[in-house]
Design an enzyme around this catalytic site. Structure first.
Site, PDB file in Angstrom:
ATOM      1  N   HIS A 217       0.795  -1.340   0.043  1.00  0.00           N
ATOM      2  CA  HIS A 217       0.009  -0.062  -0.016  1.00  0.00           C
ATOM      3  C   HIS A 217       0.913   1.347  -0.010  1.00  0.00           C
ATOM      4  O   HIS A 217       1.644   1.577   0.967  1.00  0.00           O
ATOM      5  CB  HIS A 217      -1.047  -0.034   1.269  1.00  0.00           C
ATOM      6  CG  HIS A 217      -1.968   1.117   1.424  1.00  0.00           C
ATOM      7  ND1 HIS A 217      -1.531   2.200   2.311  1.00  0.00           N
ATOM      8  CD2 HIS A 217      -3.010   1.390   0.805  1.00  0.00           C
ATOM      9  CE1 HIS A 217      -3.034   2.859   2.073  1.00  0.00           C
ATOM     10  NE2 HIS A 217      -3.481   2.626   1.175  1.00  0.00           N
ATOM     11  N   ARG A 218       0.926   1.930  -1.112  1.00  0.00           N
ATOM     12  CA  ARG A 218       1.625   3.248  -1.276  1.00  0.00           C
ATOM     13  C   ARG A 218       3.313   2.861  -1.152  1.00  0.00           C
ATOM     14  O   ARG A 218       3.987   3.534  -1.044  1.00  0.00           O
ATOM     15  CB  ARG A 218       1.411   4.287  -0.283  1.00  0.00           C
ATOM     16  CG  ARG A 218      -0.087   4.505  -0.003  1.00  0.00           C
ATOM     17  CD  ARG A 218      -0.332   5.659   0.822  1.00  0.00           C
ATOM     18  NE  ARG A 218      -1.931   5.747   1.159  1.00  0.00           N
ATOM     19  CZ  ARG A 218      -2.335   6.572   2.038  1.00  0.00           C
ATOM     20  NH1 ARG A 218      -1.750   7.521   2.680  1.00  0.00           N
ATOM     21  NH2 ARG A 218      -3.547   6.592   2.306  1.00  0.00           N
TER      22      ARG A 218
ATOM     23  N   GLU B  34       1.231  -0.537  -4.981  1.00  0.00           N
ATOM     24  CA  GLU B  34      -0.211   0.168  -5.294  1.00  0.00           C
ATOM     25  C   GLU B  34       0.473   1.601  -5.373  1.00  0.00           C
ATOM     26  O   GLU B  34       1.233   2.376  -4.855  1.00  0.00           O
ATOM     27  CB  GLU B  34      -0.884   0.201  -4.029  1.00  0.00           C
ATOM     28  CG  GLU B  34      -2.320   0.593  -4.173  1.00  0.00           C
ATOM     29  CD  GLU B  34      -2.788   1.989  -3.157  1.00  0.00           C
ATOM     30  OE1 GLU B  34      -3.930   2.278  -3.395  1.00  0.00           O
ATOM     31  OE2 GLU B  34      -2.051   2.271  -2.248  1.00  0.00           O
TER      32      GLU B  34
ATOM     33  N   ASP C 270      -1.267   5.426  -6.147  1.00  0.00           N
ATOM     34  CA  ASP C 270      -2.487   6.374  -6.054  1.00  0.00           C
ATOM     35  C   ASP C 270      -1.968   7.271  -7.250  1.00  0.00           C
ATOM     36  O   ASP C 270      -0.678   7.767  -7.264  1.00  0.00           O
ATOM     37  CB  ASP C 270      -2.482   6.975  -4.863  1.00  0.00           C
ATOM     38  CG  ASP C 270      -2.957   6.150  -3.877  1.00  0.00           C
ATOM     39  OD1 ASP C 270      -4.097   5.502  -3.960  1.00  0.00           O
ATOM     40  OD2 ASP C 270      -2.584   6.356  -2.702  1.00  0.00           O
TER      41      ASP C 270
ATOM     42  N   HIS D  77      -0.952  10.325  -2.921  1.00  0.00           N
ATOM     43  CA  HIS D  77      -2.088  10.123  -2.381  1.00  0.00           C
ATOM     44  C   HIS D  77      -3.378  11.221  -2.407  1.00  0.00           C
ATOM     45  O   HIS D  77      -4.327  11.153  -2.639  1.00  0.00           O
ATOM     46  CB  HIS D  77      -2.128   9.389  -1.152  1.00  0.00           C
ATOM     47  CG  HIS D  77      -3.419   9.173  -0.331  1.00  0.00           C
ATOM     48  ND1 HIS D  77      -4.130  10.078   0.414  1.00  0.00           N
ATOM     49  CD2 HIS D  77      -4.127   7.849  -0.487  1.00  0.00           C
ATOM     50  CE1 HIS D  77      -5.271   9.414   0.711  1.00  0.00           C
ATOM     51  NE2 HIS D  77      -5.330   8.115   0.101  1.00  0.00           N
TER      52      HIS D  77
ATOM     53  N   GLU E 229      -4.747   3.361  -8.665  1.00  0.00           N
ATOM     54  CA  GLU E 229      -5.972   4.183  -8.247  1.00  0.00           C
ATOM     55  C   GLU E 229      -5.947   5.182  -9.019  1.00  0.00           C
ATOM     56  O   GLU E 229      -5.117   6.131  -8.749  1.00  0.00           O
ATOM     57  CB  GLU E 229      -6.024   4.097  -6.920  1.00  0.00           C
ATOM     58  CG  GLU E 229      -7.425   4.772  -6.410  1.00  0.00           C
ATOM     59  CD  GLU E 229      -7.646   4.818  -4.911  1.00  0.00           C
ATOM     60  OE1 GLU E 229      -6.747   4.296  -4.102  1.00  0.00           O
ATOM     61  OE2 GLU E 229      -8.888   5.675  -4.423  1.00  0.00           O
TER      62      GLU E 229
ATOM     63  N   GLN F 245      -8.220   0.571  -9.808  1.00  0.00           N
ATOM     64  CA  GLN F 245      -9.088   0.596  -8.988  1.00  0.00           C
ATOM     65  C   GLN F 245      -9.607   1.999  -8.638  1.00  0.00           C
ATOM     66  O   GLN F 245      -8.551   2.990  -8.802  1.00  0.00           O
ATOM     67  CB  GLN F 245      -8.477   0.126  -7.463  1.00  0.00           C
ATOM     68  CG  GLN F 245      -6.954   0.774  -7.221  1.00  0.00           C
ATOM     69  CD  GLN F 245      -6.491   0.740  -5.953  1.00  0.00           C
ATOM     70  OE1 GLN F 245      -7.188   0.551  -4.940  1.00  0.00           O
ATOM     71  NE2 GLN F 245      -5.208   0.948  -5.673  1.00  0.00           N
TER      72      GLN F 245
HETATM   73  O1  G3P Z   1      -6.585   1.758  -2.564  1.00  0.00           O
HETATM   74  C1  G3P Z   1      -7.258   1.284  -1.540  1.00  0.00           C
HETATM   75  C2  G3P Z   1      -6.849   2.260  -0.193  1.00  0.00           C
HETATM   76  O2  G3P Z   1      -5.316   2.702  -0.519  1.00  0.00           O
HETATM   77  C3  G3P Z   1      -7.809   3.046  -0.429  1.00  0.00           C
HETATM   78  O3  G3P Z   1      -7.656   4.157   0.510  1.00  0.00           O
HETATM   79  O4  G3P Z   1      -6.905   6.404   0.965  1.00  0.00           O
HETATM   80  O5  G3P Z   1      -5.298   4.747   1.150  1.00  0.00           O
HETATM   81  O6  G3P Z   1      -6.235   5.437  -1.147  1.00  0.00           O
HETATM   82  P1  G3P Z   1      -6.282   5.301   0.363  1.00  0.00           P
HETATM   83 CA    CA Z   2      -5.168   3.581  -2.657  1.00  0.00          CA
END
Ligand code: G3P
Ligand code: CA
Length: 268
Positions: A18-19, A45, A47, A60, A127, A163
């Site tokens: 995540h990130r 991941e 964003d 993000h 994302e 996503q």
């Molecule tokens: O993309 C899954 C999760 O990352 C969504 O929340 O705010 O961390 O992008 P956020």
């Molecule tokens: Ca995300």
């Protein structure tokens, strides 16, 4: 012949960094992404935000304030403006125990730089953030993915999952590049409930759903799986939560600690 990478099946359990490995290094920097790979993340991941001059960057927030030394909205800044920013020093200040001098002055990467750095032997879980703020974001994303041949013909061969919380954005992706697998993110402010009708609609354009792991229970997971959809909760950082969610049957998860998730998976 086919490489092992091509045969990786998103229907197996996915460890999504995540990130990047953002519990260890400044989020959405090459350092965090590199660590995510080293810690056995299956996907990096990313964003996306888009600059004033139409370049997709990895960030993000809509504003640069939290994760850089600058201020203001990405949409009001050119790529040249973004490239002047320091995306690492905030992390050193916030997490002295994890700080590293090499993080000082690290730049915000563009999506293309991420892809050029990690290549086709990596997988990207991208994302579209705030797509209503960035007209043409999906078109630009498809252009970049096609240029780098990351849009495989199906979920097995695609190096990318896209996503979004925005159904509109995903439907736009679906019309521009129907071969790219999509995941519908869902925001819940209360314990999660979803109807079979809603899941049937999502199944028409997406391979799965993602939501805050704190809002779901076993019944929710089973309902989603019953529809043949993947379920990737976010952001799961504690070992006990990982183990419980796996027990419920989730098919992958977003974590800031892909090393912790890897350890949980190994012990199985
Ligand atoms: O993309 C899954 C999760 O990352 C969504 O929340 O705010 O961390 O992008 P956020
Ligand atoms: Ca995300």
């Amino acid at each position: 012949g086919k490489s092992r990478e091509v045969e990786v099946n998103p229907n197996r359990f996915l460890n999504i960094a995540h990130r990047g490995a953002s519990g260890h290094a400044p989020e959405h920097t090459m350092f965090a992404y590199q660590l995510g790979k080293e810690m056995h993340g299956d996907y990096i991941e990313v964003d996306l935000q888009m600059t004033k001059d139409g370049v997709l960057i990895a960030m993000h927030d809509e504003k640069v304030d939290r994760t850089t030394n600058g201020s203001g909205y990405v949409k009001d800044m050119t790529l040249a403006d973004i490239k002047k920013l320091d995306a690492g020093s905030w992390f050193n200040a916030a997490y002295p125990e994890k700080s590293q001098s090499q993080y000082e002055g690290v730049k915000v990467p563009t999506l293309e730089e991420v892809i050029e750095t990690f290549g086709k032997n990596s997988r990207y879980y991208i994302e579209t953030k705030a797509p209503e703020v960035y007209p043409g974001m999906e078109k630009e994303l498809v252009r970049v993915l096609k240029k780098h041949k990351l849009n495989g013909q199906n979920t097995q061969s695609s190096k990318v999952i896209v996503q979004s919380f925005s159904q509109e954005s995903l439907l736009e992706m679906n019309s521009l590049a129907p071969e790219i697998p999509l995941v519908q993110l869902i925001s819940y402010s209360k314990p999660a409930l979803i109807s079979d009708a809603e899941l049937t609609i999502i199944k028409e354009y997406a391979i799965g759903v993602g939501m805050n792991h704190k809002r779901i229970d076993r019944a929710y997971v089973e309902q989603v799986r019953h529809h043949g959809l993947l379920i990737h909760p976010y952001t799961v950082n504690k070992r006990a939560d990982m183990e419980r969610l796996m027990e419920w049957g989730v098919t992958g998860m977003f974590t800031n600690y892909p090393d912790v998730l890897e350890a949980v998976l190994k012990n199985k």
